[in-house]
Scaffold this active site. Structure first.
Site, mmCIF file in Angstrom:
data_model
loop_
_atom_site.group_PDB
_atom_site.id
_atom_site.type_symbol
_atom_site.label_atom_id
_atom_site.label_comp_id
_atom_site.label_asym_id
_atom_site.label_seq_id
_atom_site.Cartn_x
_atom_site.Cartn_y
_atom_site.Cartn_z
ATOM 1 N N HIS A 155 -2.752 -43.405 -23.190
ATOM 2 C CA HIS A 155 -2.591 -44.802 -22.715
ATOM 3 C C HIS A 155 -3.814 -45.291 -21.945
ATOM 4 O O HIS A 155 -3.691 -46.137 -21.058
ATOM 5 C CB HIS A 155 -1.351 -44.963 -21.826
ATOM 6 C CG HIS A 155 -0.124 -44.296 -22.345
ATOM 7 N ND1 HIS A 155 0.755 -44.915 -23.195
ATOM 8 C CD2 HIS A 155 0.359 -43.038 -22.162
ATOM 9 C CE1 HIS A 155 1.742 -44.072 -23.492
ATOM 10 N NE2 HIS A 155 1.523 -42.926 -22.893
ATOM 11 N N SER A 276 -29.852 -58.818 -22.762
ATOM 12 C CA SER A 276 -29.299 -60.165 -22.713
ATOM 13 C C SER A 276 -30.448 -61.147 -22.500
ATOM 14 O O SER A 276 -31.415 -60.841 -21.808
ATOM 15 C CB SER A 276 -28.303 -60.261 -21.558
ATOM 16 O OG SER A 276 -28.169 -61.598 -21.127
ATOM 17 N N LYS A 282 -28.924 -56.455 -17.946
ATOM 18 C CA LYS A 282 -27.999 -55.989 -18.984
ATOM 19 C C LYS A 282 -28.626 -55.059 -20.005
ATOM 20 O O LYS A 282 -29.771 -55.225 -20.420
ATOM 21 C CB LYS A 282 -27.434 -57.195 -19.753
ATOM 22 C CG LYS A 282 -26.468 -57.999 -18.919
ATOM 23 C CD LYS A 282 -25.083 -57.433 -19.000
ATOM 24 C CE LYS A 282 -24.228 -58.391 -19.796
ATOM 25 N NZ LYS A 282 -22.920 -57.875 -20.053
ATOM 26 N N GLU A 289 -20.600 -52.096 -30.913
ATOM 27 C CA GLU A 289 -19.719 -53.254 -31.120
ATOM 28 C C GLU A 289 -19.797 -53.753 -32.563
ATOM 29 O O GLU A 289 -18.780 -54.117 -33.172
ATOM 30 C CB GLU A 289 -20.092 -54.381 -30.151
ATOM 31 C CG GLU A 289 -19.738 -54.053 -28.708
ATOM 32 C CD GLU A 289 -20.324 -55.054 -27.703
ATOM 33 O OE1 GLU A 289 -20.640 -56.195 -28.100
ATOM 34 O OE2 GLU A 289 -20.458 -54.676 -26.534
#
Ligand code: ARG
Length: 457
Positions: A155, A276, A282, A289
């Protein structure tokens, strides 16, 4: 050149030609088309259906076309309907009459069925070797991390301590199954459709066994109507690729989570990260992704193919031409994702101290504390309740189980003695779990041995 102009009195409307044509994408298998044609004429000559001179002229002509396409000397122009028409037209242009005999005893229906199978077969093998290379890297990581302790989750909540080797082993199993699925598909599909004609075989005395053996098939397909309209193997392949993508996507999701500032279990290498345009601090896991995102695209190919084939009457229907772009896209996407993922995995840094620290927090050893009580005669259900109380106490004090004093333990249950600390250490929690498939060192050593043998094959 058209392969079917004879019974027509008017030119094809240009939009119709464009709509009908498949050359823009089926040129991908020009080599398979040529290989299939060479096998076909070799068989035709052996059967006395074609002369040896014609056979030689055709084979030389086809090999010339192959070389010229490869070198760029022969451009694949859009004037032709498909790769089959293109090759035949250029062959006839180059060698004259003999070129017109190539298509004896053959239809584009069994020709395209063959080309697509040859192409798919090659891609299955290539994908399998990409997965094997990935598994080799995974095994390296497994062997290097049999004592790298980290929390195991259920979980997405910390559950019990495991090792990084054990966690990576779960993906080893997934990709191993993926390879076995590819193998199954190969075994089922590897029968040659050539010689099935348009749908009902031919009247020429073709030797289909010979053609099949020339092209490394296990044998000829046994029903000509099925052979020209079977796209099951593509559906199976898209399904297998969807599962590969699902596995990659799950792995990427973990990499994304582990790479966050909150976890800091890993660091993705600069060469596999992106920045970024506005936030200078970043470093984003874009590759992970994107792989996760592209799984949707491959599932799309599977769904599209299933939908295209649904409700098609026997035998060949033009709908089937749609199989190619779906399959090609899924194949290129999946292969690309395996390669990119492999590179990202190979260059990851594992921050072992952070993993260990995380395992120590979150009461991942609570089960082992309960097991300690059980080994001292307490019933498991009571032990569960006692450790529950300890956890509550620790949460209140903001400490871990191993930071409690023996007095504090004894206040909850007199059964606890000094050896509780050893019983709930991360090392003990892991090293005692030695059932087959568990993270303990003996269990892992056994599995690593099996994996090493498996990768030798
Ligand atoms: N381009 C066609 C395809 O991909 C080749 C087969 C054409 N057959 C036909 N009967 N029109 O399916």
């Amino acid at each position: 050149m058209k392969l079917w102009g004879g019974r027509f009195t008017k030119e094809t409307n240009q939009l119709v030609h464009n709509f009908n044509a498949s050359l823009s994408f089926d040129q991908k298998f020009f080599e398979e088309d040529i290989d299939g044609s060479i096998a076909h004429v070799t068989m035709l000559a052996r059967q006395g259906i074609l002369t040896e001179e014609d056979k030689t002229a055709i084979i030389n002509g086809l090999n010339g076309i192959r070389e010229d396409i490869k070198s760029g000397a022969l451009a694949i122009d859009e004037e032709h309907e498909d790769i089959h028409s293109f090759v035949e037209a250029h062959l006839t242009e180059r060698i004259g009459e003999a070129g017109k005999r190539l298509h004896t005893g053959r239809s584009r229906n069994d020709q395209v069925a063959l080309d697509m199978k040859l192409y798919t077969r090659k891609e299955i093998k290539e994908m399998d070797s990409l997965l094997k290379a990935l598994l080799k890297s995974l095994l390296r990581i497994i062997k290097e991390n049999t004592d790298t302790i980290m929390p195991g989750f259920t979980h997405l909540q910390k559950a019990q301590p495991i090792t990084l080797a054990h966690h990576m082993g779960a993906y080893f199993e997934m990709f191993k199954r993926d390879r076995s699925r590819l193998h199954d598909i190969y075994e089922r599909m590897n029968y040659c459709p050539l010689g099935s004609g348009a749908l009902a075989g031919t009247t020429y005395p073709l030797d289909r066994d010979y053609t099949a053996s020339l092209l490394d098939f296990y044998g000829p397909s046994l029903n000509s109507m099925d052979a020209v309209s079977d796209r099951d193997y593509l559906i199976e392949f898209c399904s297998a690729m969807s599962i590969i993508m699902m596995h990659l996507s799950r792995f990427c999701e973990e990499i994304i989570i582990w790479n966050t500032n909150e976890y800091q279990f890993i660091e993705i290498d600069d060469s596999y990260s992106t920045g970024s345009s506005i936030m200078p601090q970043k470093k984003n896991p874009d590759i992970a992704e994107l792989i996760r995102g592209k799984s949707g695209r491959v599932y799309g190919s599977l769904t599209s193919l299933l939908t295209t084939m649904k409700g098609l009457s026997l035998a060949y229907n033009k709908d089937m031409q749609e199989d190619k772009e779906f399959a090609f896209d899924a194949i290129d996407t999946t292969k690309g994702c395996i390669v990119l993922f492999h590179g990202m995995l190979d260059t990851l840094t594992f921050r072992k101290e952070n993993m260990r620290k995380s395992a120590e927090g979150g009461f991942t050893n609570a089960t082992d504390a309960a097991d300690y009580l059980v080994s001292h005669g307490v019933a498991f259900r009571d032990a569960h309740g006692i450790v529950g109380q300890l956890v509550l106490y620790c949460i209140d004090k903001n400490i871990s189980l191993s930071e409690m004093s023996l007095e504090e333990y004894k206040a909850v249950s007199p059964v606890f003695e000094n050896d509780i600390y050893d019983a709930i250490s991360m090392e003990t929690c892991v090293s005692k779990r030695n059932t087959v498939g568990a993270p303990g060192p003996e269990a892992m050593a056994q599995v690593i041995g099996i994996y090493e043998e498996y990768l030798k094959e």
